[in-house]
Design a protein around this motif. Structure first.
Motif, PDB file in Angstrom:
ATOM      1  N   PHE A 164       0.827  -1.203   0.000  1.00 54.67           N
ATOM      2  CA  PHE A 164       0.000   0.000   0.000  1.00 54.67           C
ATOM      3  C   PHE A 164       0.863   1.256   0.000  1.00 54.67           C
ATOM      4  O   PHE A 164       0.604   2.204  -0.737  1.00 54.67           O
ATOM      5  N   MET A 165       1.886   1.252   0.840  1.00 55.20           N
ATOM      6  CA  MET A 165       2.713   2.454   0.949  1.00 55.20           C
ATOM      7  C   MET A 165       3.498   2.689  -0.335  1.00 55.20           C
ATOM      8  O   MET A 165       3.690   3.833  -0.756  1.00 55.20           O
ATOM      9  N   SER A 166       3.955   1.612  -0.982  1.00 58.28           N
ATOM     10  CA  SER A 166       4.667   1.764  -2.253  1.00 58.28           C
ATOM     11  C   SER A 166       3.777   2.409  -3.302  1.00 58.28           C
ATOM     12  O   SER A 166       4.188   3.347  -4.002  1.00 58.28           O
ATOM     13  N   ALA A 167       2.544   1.902  -3.413  1.00 57.72           N
ATOM     14  CA  ALA A 167       1.614   2.479  -4.384  1.00 57.72           C
ATOM     15  C   ALA A 167       1.301   3.931  -4.044  1.00 57.72           C
ATOM     16  O   ALA A 167       1.198   4.787  -4.933  1.00 57.72           O
ATOM     17  N   SER A 168       1.175   4.234  -2.756  1.00 57.43           N
ATOM     18  CA  SER A 168       0.886   5.610  -2.335  1.00 57.43           C
ATOM     19  C   SER A 168       2.030   6.549  -2.694  1.00 57.43           C
ATOM     20  O   SER A 168       1.801   7.661  -3.194  1.00 57.43           O
ATOM     21  N   ILE A 169       3.259   6.121  -2.480  1.00 58.95           N
ATOM     22  CA  ILE A 169       4.426   6.950  -2.790  1.00 58.95           C
ATOM     23  C   ILE A 169       4.545   7.178  -4.296  1.00 58.95           C
ATOM     24  O   ILE A 169       4.870   8.284  -4.759  1.00 58.95           O
ATOM     25  N   VAL A 170       4.259   6.143  -5.088  1.00 54.55           N
ATOM     26  CA  VAL A 170       4.304   6.294  -6.545  1.00 54.55           C
ATOM     27  C   VAL A 170       3.281   7.338  -7.003  1.00 54.55           C
ATOM     28  O   VAL A 170       3.583   8.203  -7.834  1.00 54.55           O
ATOM     29  N   LEU A 171       2.066   7.287  -6.452  1.00 53.57           N
ATOM     30  CA  LEU A 171       1.038   8.259  -6.826  1.00 53.57           C
ATOM     31  C   LEU A 171       1.429   9.676  -6.416  1.00 53.57           C
ATOM     32  O   LEU A 171       1.106  10.645  -7.113  1.00 53.57           O
ATOM     33  N   ALA A 172       2.134   9.794  -5.278  1.00 54.71           N
ATOM     34  CA  ALA A 172       2.553  11.120  -4.813  1.00 54.71           C
ATOM     35  C   ALA A 172       3.539  11.774  -5.773  1.00 54.71           C
ATOM     36  O   ALA A 172       3.686  13.000  -5.765  1.00 54.71           O
ATOM     37  N   ALA A 173       4.203  10.971  -6.605  1.00 53.06           N
ATOM     38  CA  ALA A 173       5.160  11.515  -7.577  1.00 53.06           C
ATOM     39  C   ALA A 173       4.469  12.087  -8.815  1.00 53.06           C
ATOM     40  O   ALA A 173       5.133  12.549  -9.733  1.00 53.06           O
ATOM     41  N   ARG A 174       3.139  12.075  -8.839  1.00 52.49           N
ATOM     42  CA  ARG A 174       2.324  12.669  -9.907  1.00 52.49           C
ATOM     43  C   ARG A 174       2.605  12.080 -11.296  1.00 52.49           C
ATOM     44  O   ARG A 174       2.955  12.819 -12.237  1.00 52.49           O
ATOM     45  N   PRO A 175       2.464  10.760 -11.427  1.00 53.18           N
ATOM     46  CA  PRO A 175       2.665  10.159 -12.755  1.00 53.18           C
ATOM     47  C   PRO A 175       1.473  10.451 -13.659  1.00 53.18           C
ATOM     48  O   PRO A 175       0.438   9.796 -13.601  1.00 53.18           O
ATOM     49  N   VAL A 176       1.606  11.456 -14.495  1.00 55.98           N
ATOM     50  CA  VAL A 176       0.462  11.909 -15.307  1.00 55.98           C
ATOM     51  C   VAL A 176       0.025  10.840 -16.306  1.00 55.98           C
ATOM     52  O   VAL A 176      -1.091  10.917 -16.831  1.00 55.98           O
ATOM     53  N   GLN A 177       0.882   9.850 -16.560  1.00 53.57           N
ATOM     54  CA  GLN A 177       0.530   8.815 -17.524  1.00 53.57           C
ATOM     55  C   GLN A 177      -0.704   8.026 -17.096  1.00 53.57           C
ATOM     56  O   GLN A 177      -1.405   7.452 -17.937  1.00 53.57           O
ATOM     57  N   ILE A 178      -0.973   7.972 -15.780  1.00 51.60           N
ATOM     58  CA  ILE A 178      -2.116   7.182 -15.323  1.00 51.60           C
ATOM     59  C   ILE A 178      -3.341   8.060 -15.047  1.00 51.60           C
ATOM     60  O   ILE A 178      -4.353   7.561 -14.548  1.00 51.60           O
ATOM     61  N   GLU A 179      -3.267   9.346 -15.377  1.00 50.72           N
ATOM     62  CA  GLU A 179      -4.440  10.207 -15.190  1.00 50.72           C
ATOM     63  C   GLU A 179      -5.676   9.679 -15.935  1.00 50.72           C
ATOM     64  O   GLU A 179      -6.768   9.662 -15.364  1.00 50.72           O
ATOM     65  N   PRO A 180      -5.545   9.235 -17.186  1.00 51.69           N
ATOM     66  CA  PRO A 180      -6.747   8.716 -17.861  1.00 51.69           C
ATOM     67  C   PRO A 180      -7.329   7.493 -17.156  1.00 51.69           C
ATOM     68  O   PRO A 180      -8.548   7.301 -17.143  1.00 51.69           O
TER      69      PRO A 180
END
Length: 443
Positions: free
Chosen positions: A52-68
């Motif tokens: 969970f924490m790994s996924a949360s940290i990845v999202l915090a880096a603002r990967p715009v590729q997964i916005e859609p």
């Protein structure tokens, strides 16, 4: 629609990790007695918490590729928050499973585990010599995680201090990642859970390093200066025009950006209230809701340097229905101002639009500006001043637009207001996919 997608993503991460963990267990893992089962559950909660924490940290880096995929940055920041809270809660269970049985043994309430001679073949665990430091690092990392999560959830904690302390989350993550790598059973690495955990740890560690070096969103930043600012005193809104000195990629009406003015405060997310005209200028309409935004008019000066990171978001007025209904509550009118400008400048045919602006603090000049834009854009404008007109209910909305079930609904405003409309509309037959809203809460 957006919340449902986030819930599915959250549940999906939990289900995938749990399934892979179950496939990695030997047959007797959950039937071997109290102490072996305890160890198995400690491993499970550890895997789930670090996942969970790994996924949360990845999202915090603002990967715009997964916005859609998740419906925009505002949506996956909500998922980031849920995952962070989930990691802390599961980490607490992990810690209790480790601490409570040992305390019960010390009290004489529970028989200690029987230690087997040996302990496995030599060299079976390459991290065996690191177990002591790994356990200690994990314990202190967990304590820090709890403190940072409490600070993040405590809305009265000053934003500029939250912004600084939240950067420590990257350090905490790296400590807990070290703990996970050292303490994870060697057999797990070659089992189904191993590759998934390795990918999550690698992604989380990369995101943490990016955060520590303050490179999040670096490639999406543009530098400009304050060209003008104007106050609307009736509704405490500050309009700020920014002229860029470096390249800005352009934006769609309804998107937002992180804006940092000179001073101690970190970047704040603000919706862009102007359409992109390729003239190097953007406008932000900022409501004086907190200490920082209320003090901003006194802090600004023409020519002041501004850093803008973005654009982000998928609140872009794209839909499949034959008409649209825009609903702005309070400062939630901001993306619709940009939408009106973009629609007025468009040359192609567009679906009919009704705009409802509900406000408790009307400002005549601000409203006149919106009314003029609506006329230019060919949009029917409806104003509700709540102290005299009352709240916007579905019955009142249906009187304004009887064909509301045939429309794409775009809502931006207070979360409770939006939820009440969503619940009422879907209860009366509106497909959830037709209700679009911003989850504009980055903390």
């Amino acid at each position: 629609m957006g919340i449902t997608r986030l819930r599915l993503a959250f549940a999906g991460i939990a289900i995938i990790l749990t399934t892979l963990w179950l496939l990695s267990l030997p047959d007797s893992a959950l039937t071997a007695g109290f102490w072996p089962v305890r160890r198995t559950l400690i491993n499970f909660t550890g895997v789930l918490a670090i996942g969970f924490m790994s996924a949360s940290i990845v999202l915090a880096a603002r990967p715009v590729q997964i916005e859609p995929l998740l419906g925009g940055l505002d949506k996956f920041y909500r998922l980031h928050k849920w995952l962070g809270i989930g990691a802390a809660a599961i980490g607490l269970v992990h810690w209790l499973l480790e601490i409570v049985p040992r305390w019960m043994v010390g009290q004489g309430w529970l028989a200690p585990p029987v230690r087997r001679a040996g302990g496995g073949p030599a060299g079976a665990n390459p991290f065996a010599d690191w177990h002591g430091i790994g356990a200690e690092v994990g314990e202190w990392g967990f304590y820090l995680l709890l403190v940072l999560v409490v600070i993040a959830l405590w809305k009265r904690f000053p934003y500029h201090l939250f912004f600084k302390t939240h950067r420590l989350m990257a350090v905490v993550y790296l400590l807990l990642a070290f703990h996970a790598i050292v303490l994870m059973p060697p057999a797990y690495w070659t089992a189904p859970i191993g590759p998934a955990t390795a990918v999550l740890l690698a992604g989380g560690s990369a995101a943490a390093v990016i955060s520590l070096f303050r490179r999040i969103g670096h490639s999406r930043r543009a530098v400009g200066r304050v060209e003008y600012f104007k106050q609307y005193f009736g509704n405490a809104v500050l309009e700020v025009g920014v002229r860029f000195d470096t390249a800005w990629p352009g934006h769609q009406a309804g998107q937002f950006a992180f804006v940092r003015f000179e001073g101690r405060e970190g970047a704040h997310p603000f919706t862009i209230s102007s359409a992109w005209r390729q003239d190097g200028q953007v406008v932000f309409s900022i409501k004086g809701l907190g200490d920082y935004t209320r003090a901003l008019p006194e802090m600004l000066r023409v020519g002041q340097t501004v850093t803008v990171e973005g654009p982000y978001g998928r609140f872009d007025f794209r839909g499949k229905c034959s008409r649209q209904l825009w609903i702005g509550g309070g400062i939630g009118i901001t993306p619709f101002i940009a939408g009106l400008q973009a629609r007025a400048a468009a040359t192609d045919a567009a679906v009919p639009v009704d705009l409802i602006y509900s406000t408790s603090a009307p400002d005549a000049a601000f409203i006149d500006n919106i009314r003029q834009l609506a006329e230019q854009a060919g949009v029917r404008f409806h104003l509700l001043v709540t102290p005299q007109d009352g709240l916007l209910t579905l019955d009142r909305l249906a009187a304004i637009l009887p064909q509301w079930k045939e429309a794409d609904i775009w809502f931006c405003g207070p979360a409770g207001f939006g939820q009440s409309l969503y619940d009422a509309m879907t209860a009366r037959g509106l497909p959830p996919r037709q209700f679009h809203r911003e989850l504009f809460d980055m903390r």
